[in-house]
Design a protein around this motif. Structure first.
Motif, PDB file in Angstrom:
ATOM      1  N   PRO A 138      37.646 -14.109  -6.883  1.00 32.74           N
ATOM      2  CA  PRO A 138      37.890 -14.308  -8.329  1.00 32.74           C
ATOM      3  C   PRO A 138      36.633 -14.938  -9.058  1.00 32.74           C
ATOM      4  O   PRO A 138      36.815 -14.958 -10.280  1.00 32.74           O
ATOM      5  CB  PRO A 138      39.076 -15.319  -8.223  1.00 32.74           C
ATOM      6  CG  PRO A 138      39.687 -14.778  -7.060  1.00 32.74           C
ATOM      7  CD  PRO A 138      38.587 -14.528  -5.931  1.00 32.74           C
ATOM      8  N   VAL A 139      35.711 -15.500  -8.459  1.00 35.77           N
ATOM      9  CA  VAL A 139      34.502 -15.909  -9.087  1.00 35.77           C
ATOM     10  C   VAL A 139      33.923 -15.093  -9.890  1.00 35.77           C
ATOM     11  O   VAL A 139      33.152 -14.947 -10.713  1.00 35.77           O
ATOM     12  CB  VAL A 139      33.573 -16.614  -8.154  1.00 35.77           C
ATOM     13  CG1 VAL A 139      33.798 -17.761  -7.532  1.00 35.77           C
ATOM     14  CG2 VAL A 139      32.900 -15.640  -7.041  1.00 35.77           C
ATOM     15  N   ILE A 140      34.005 -13.624  -9.574  1.00 37.75           N
ATOM     16  CA  ILE A 140      33.722 -12.396 -10.332  1.00 37.75           C
ATOM     17  C   ILE A 140      34.181 -12.188 -11.684  1.00 37.75           C
ATOM     18  O   ILE A 140      33.738 -11.552 -12.665  1.00 37.75           O
ATOM     19  CB  ILE A 140      33.813 -11.255  -9.358  1.00 37.75           C
ATOM     20  CG1 ILE A 140      32.953 -11.296  -7.983  1.00 37.75           C
ATOM     21  CG2 ILE A 140      33.266  -9.819 -10.303  1.00 37.75           C
ATOM     22  CD1 ILE A 140      33.186 -10.252  -7.141  1.00 37.75           C
ATOM     23  N   ILE A 141      35.717 -12.596 -11.588  1.00 37.77           N
ATOM     24  CA  ILE A 141      36.279 -12.427 -13.098  1.00 37.77           C
ATOM     25  C   ILE A 141      35.743 -12.865 -14.358  1.00 37.77           C
ATOM     26  O   ILE A 141      35.803 -12.043 -15.158  1.00 37.77           O
ATOM     27  CB  ILE A 141      37.825 -12.989 -12.678  1.00 37.77           C
ATOM     28  CG1 ILE A 141      38.638 -12.278 -11.808  1.00 37.77           C
ATOM     29  CG2 ILE A 141      38.650 -13.050 -14.245  1.00 37.77           C
ATOM     30  CD1 ILE A 141      39.948 -12.885 -11.281  1.00 37.77           C
ATOM     31  N   PRO A 142      35.153 -14.171 -14.384  1.00 33.95           N
ATOM     32  CA  PRO A 142      34.580 -14.554 -15.676  1.00 33.95           C
ATOM     33  C   PRO A 142      33.051 -13.561 -15.984  1.00 33.95           C
ATOM     34  O   PRO A 142      32.964 -13.604 -17.151  1.00 33.95           O
ATOM     35  CB  PRO A 142      34.098 -15.845 -15.538  1.00 33.95           C
ATOM     36  CG  PRO A 142      35.133 -16.288 -14.416  1.00 33.95           C
ATOM     37  CD  PRO A 142      35.276 -15.469 -13.502  1.00 33.95           C
TER      38      PRO A 142
END
Length: 216
Positions: A138-142
């Motif tokens: 989820p660090v990829i989400i932003p």
């Protein structure tokens, strides 16, 4: 039958995809009546870790070739991923997401994302096809969605602070929780970021995949 594109980052928690998370994800996709095909970037891993000692090894391995071990060969170069052929996107975790797909493990909120991975993820975001991100992925989400996009990495302060610094809105969660941002149609769950127990990790992954297939 709905088709899910699954992005892998190698084979092994410390330098690639978390194998348990990847296999649980593929199993859940089939359990909920969908098909899957895996993709990975055709690049060398940042490094190779001995999973017994935790020490770095003096060798190189290719992310696509290593990921093929998990996919049993049902895998393609991520540059060939055509969003029109798939209904949803799924990224399991493992340090490969933070070392090979991005350099988050080394640069935190100043990280960058692999260009081919970014292109694939943004293609799904642009046409509002749903995507799921698991564990540290989820660090990829932003990096993909607009400012304020919601997601979770559990309750890890360092990672959640970085998620916010990257432009997202981190939602603290428990192991069984799935955070869904309805505006961006993106889901996330903490999995092994919040536990070392396979059964506990499976709960959030199963729930995320079920929702992902339903809204695809």
């Amino acid at each position: 039958m709905k088709k899910i594109a699954v992005v892998l980052s190698g084979s092994g928690v410390y330098d690639g995809s978390e194998i348990h998370e990847a296999v649980l994800s593929l199993l859940a996709i089939e359990k909920h009546g969908a098909q899957w095909h895996c993709f990975a970037p055709n690049i060398n891993q940042h490094h190779v870790i001995n999973h017994i000692t935790g020490e770095e090894m003096d060798t190189t391995r290719n992310v696509l070739i290593e990921s093929a071990r998990i996919a049993r060969g049902n895998i393609s170069d991520i540059t060939t991923l055509d969003v029109n052929q798939y209904d949803a996107l799924l990224l399991p975790g493992g340090f490969g997401a933070a070392k090979n797909l991005t350099d988050f493990a080394f640069k935190g909120a100043q990280c960058t994302i692999n260009e081919s991975v970014a292109t694939a993820c943004r293609a799904f975001a642009e046409v509002k096809k749903p995507a799921g991100y698991i564990c540290i992925a989820p660090v990829i989400i932003p990096m993909i969605y607009s400012k304020g996009v919601q997601g979770t990495i559990g309750d890890n302060k360092e990672a959640s602070d970085a998620f916010n610094a990257l432009g997202g809105q981190h939602i603290s969660s428990s192991i069984e929780d799935v955070v869904f941002d309805p505006e961006h149609r993106v889901l996330s769950t903490s999995a092994y970021m919040a536990t070392e127990n396979l059964l506990e990790a499976s709960v959030g992954i199963e729930s995320l995949v079920k929702q992902l297939v339903e809204i695809a």
